[in-house]
Design a protein around this motif. Sequence first.
Motif, PDB file in Angstrom:
ATOM      1  N   ARG A   1       0.885  -1.385  -0.032  1.00  7.84           N
ATOM      2  CA  ARG A   1      -0.228   0.206  -0.340  1.00  7.84           C
ATOM      3  C   ARG A   1       0.854   1.480  -0.356  1.00  7.84           C
ATOM      4  N   LEU A   2       2.134   1.034  -0.210  1.00 12.68           N
ATOM      5  CA  LEU A   2       2.669   2.384   0.023  1.00 12.68           C
ATOM      6  C   LEU A   2       2.758   2.782  -1.243  1.00 12.68           C
ATOM      7  N   SER A   3       2.689   4.184  -1.297  1.00 10.22           N
ATOM      8  CA  SER A   3       2.526   5.148  -2.903  1.00 10.22           C
ATOM      9  C   SER A   3       3.530   5.520  -4.117  1.00 10.22           C
ATOM     10  N   SER A   4       3.409   5.563  -4.950  1.00 13.79           N
ATOM     11  CA  SER A   4       4.247   5.920  -5.786  1.00 13.79           C
ATOM     12  C   SER A   4       4.428   7.225  -5.867  1.00 13.79           C
ATOM     13  N   PRO A   5       6.072   7.771  -5.927  1.00 11.79           N
ATOM     14  CA  PRO A   5       6.714   9.359  -6.010  1.00 11.79           C
ATOM     15  C   PRO A   5       5.355  10.051  -6.702  1.00 11.79           C
TER      16      PRO A   5
ATOM     17  N   VAL B   1       8.249  12.262  -0.445  1.00  5.64           N
ATOM     18  CA  VAL B   1       7.263  11.980   0.126  1.00  5.64           C
ATOM     19  C   VAL B   1       6.320  10.844  -0.516  1.00  5.64           C
ATOM     20  N   LEU B   2       6.390   9.998   0.558  1.00  7.90           N
ATOM     21  CA  LEU B   2       5.257   8.595   0.046  1.00  7.90           C
ATOM     22  C   LEU B   2       4.283   7.864   1.233  1.00  7.90           C
ATOM     23  N   SER B   3       3.277   8.056   0.748  1.00  2.00           N
ATOM     24  CA  SER B   3       2.251   7.592   2.465  1.00  2.00           C
ATOM     25  C   SER B   3       2.114   6.223   2.115  1.00  2.00           C
ATOM     26  N   ASN B   4       1.973   5.495   3.545  1.00  2.00           N
ATOM     27  CA  ASN B   4       1.914   3.958   3.438  1.00  2.00           C
ATOM     28  C   ASN B   4       0.842   3.721   4.443  1.00  2.00           C
ATOM     29  N   ILE B   5       0.402   2.007   4.674  1.00  2.00           N
ATOM     30  CA  ILE B   5      -0.492   2.003   6.160  1.00  2.00           C
ATOM     31  C   ILE B   5       0.346   1.114   7.004  1.00  2.00           C
TER      32      ILE B   5
ATOM     33  N   THR C   1       0.404  -0.705  12.958  1.00  2.00           N
ATOM     34  CA  THR C   1      -1.197   0.395  14.537  1.00  2.00           C
ATOM     35  C   THR C   1      -2.393   0.210  13.036  1.00  2.00           C
ATOM     36  N   GLY C   2      -2.027  -0.292  11.574  1.00  2.00           N
ATOM     37  CA  GLY C   2      -3.105   0.010  11.050  1.00  2.00           C
ATOM     38  C   GLY C   2      -3.581   0.819  10.600  1.00  2.00           C
ATOM     39  N   GLY C   3      -2.790   2.274  10.553  1.00  2.02           N
ATOM     40  CA  GLY C   3      -3.118   3.845  10.407  1.00  2.02           C
ATOM     41  C   GLY C   3      -2.128   4.182   9.625  1.00  2.02           C
ATOM     42  N   GLN C   4      -2.632   5.142   9.071  1.00  2.00           N
ATOM     43  CA  GLN C   4      -1.910   6.207   7.250  1.00  2.00           C
ATOM     44  C   GLN C   4      -0.491   6.727   7.940  1.00  2.00           C
TER      45      GLN C   4
END
Length: 475
Positions: A398-402, A419-423, A427-430
């Motif tokens: 679930r890691l985002s693309s740059p 900066v990327l986002s992931n779950i 914790t199951g959180g962002q």
Amino acid sequence: MDVRQMFRKRVKSSLVAASLAAFVVTTAAQTPIGAPKNKYSPADDVKLGLEAAQQVEQELPVMRDPQVNGYLSAIGRRLVESIPPEFQHPEFRYSFTGVNLREINAFALPGGPMFIYRGMIEKAHNEGEVAGVMAHELSHVALRHGTAQQTKATPYAIGQIAGQIAGAIIGGRTGNIIAQGSQFGIGTYFMKFSREYEKQADLLGCRIMAAAGYDPRDMANVFKTIQQESGPGAPQWMSDHPDPGNRYAYINQEAQLLRVPPNPRRVTPEFQSVQGHLRTLTPAPSSEEVARNRNAGRNTGGGGAPGTPPSTGNIPRPDSRFTTYTEGNLFRVSVPSNWRELADTNAVTFAPDGAYGSINGSSVFTHGVEVGVSRNETHDLQTATNELIQALRQSNPRLSSPGGYDRASIGGRPGLHTVLSNISDATGGQEVIDVYTTQLSDGSLFYMLGVAPRDEYSAYSGVFRRVAGSIQFAK
Ligand SMILES: [Zn+2]
């Protein structure tokens, strides 16, 4: 290779006299192999390998079983005797030791110590397959690939490399790369060979196998076995020994150029007997199980120890005072003084108490940074960074693309930041992943990953920038 040596080899492997002419002709057609440039001495290889082997023996469940080790040593000796004279090093100290682990894996250290996992013997279809992996590993040793790789990289003291290699092997590769980092860790850098070296080891391995009475095609077969039997994900062996491309085809092609014995050693009585013997033993644990137990044994409390999941409660904010750490001869980095250096993982992680631990055998951290080096065969920083992120995504789907990159300066070198986002697994959180990369003088990719929950990121982004800015390279 001169003809006299070929002739001696021919007598040693009991080839029939009638084939001499064919032997000479086909030898000339073999793909030439030359050991790469190396600024270390063979004695350095021996010293380095023995030191790393000592650490391996302390950390991995090596087998003391005389039947298993005797069997491996018999194959090993047969192969060592068949190393072409130009690649023989009389000072090398070859040894062949079983490791009581379930995976199909094996590795060899510079100067000769080789470790073969029990799963390798159990899953092989015949002795030729066991010999295939061993001949490949042995070829890395004979061609001195470990120290040749070092020659291209930052100069290290031999003692430091030993520790790095041992760390890479012992750490193993668990599921979560962001967390564990071993696939991209500093240690792995020394064990993961380039595709050029892989092809050399395959070709020399073929030659050694044929001379030792094996069919080199069993080396191609065992690579298929490793792929098929290793379960989900790329097996560790394949990740340490990447396929140079068309591996199966060129090994089989090389085999046609070699004099394969008419009745190669395949399903031997010794092979059947050792497999039968292993079936009577308690099944071998997996590397993950062993790592978990080891970490649990080292759990000294204090919260967030390896072996327990990270805390889901409040994590102390980063201290504004920083502490500087020196990592081998490679680099220095400063991190908030209330973060700990996690020495059990082989990429270096710095995290506050409560923010690290393990889930399903994988190390994870929820706040902090990880710093490591990744082998890189592309020459452009952005492509290399994209590949790193791609690899991280294999275990963090679930890691985002740059979205894009900013320029950054790391240790005085031009770098990239995204900066990327992931779950979070923990914790199951962002969570937010700050990625900083730069290329080292040998072309490898140096990276820093900063990790923080999304709702705390504003308190961390400046810290990550400051940590990245503190990095100084040894050269
Ligand atoms: Zn290899």
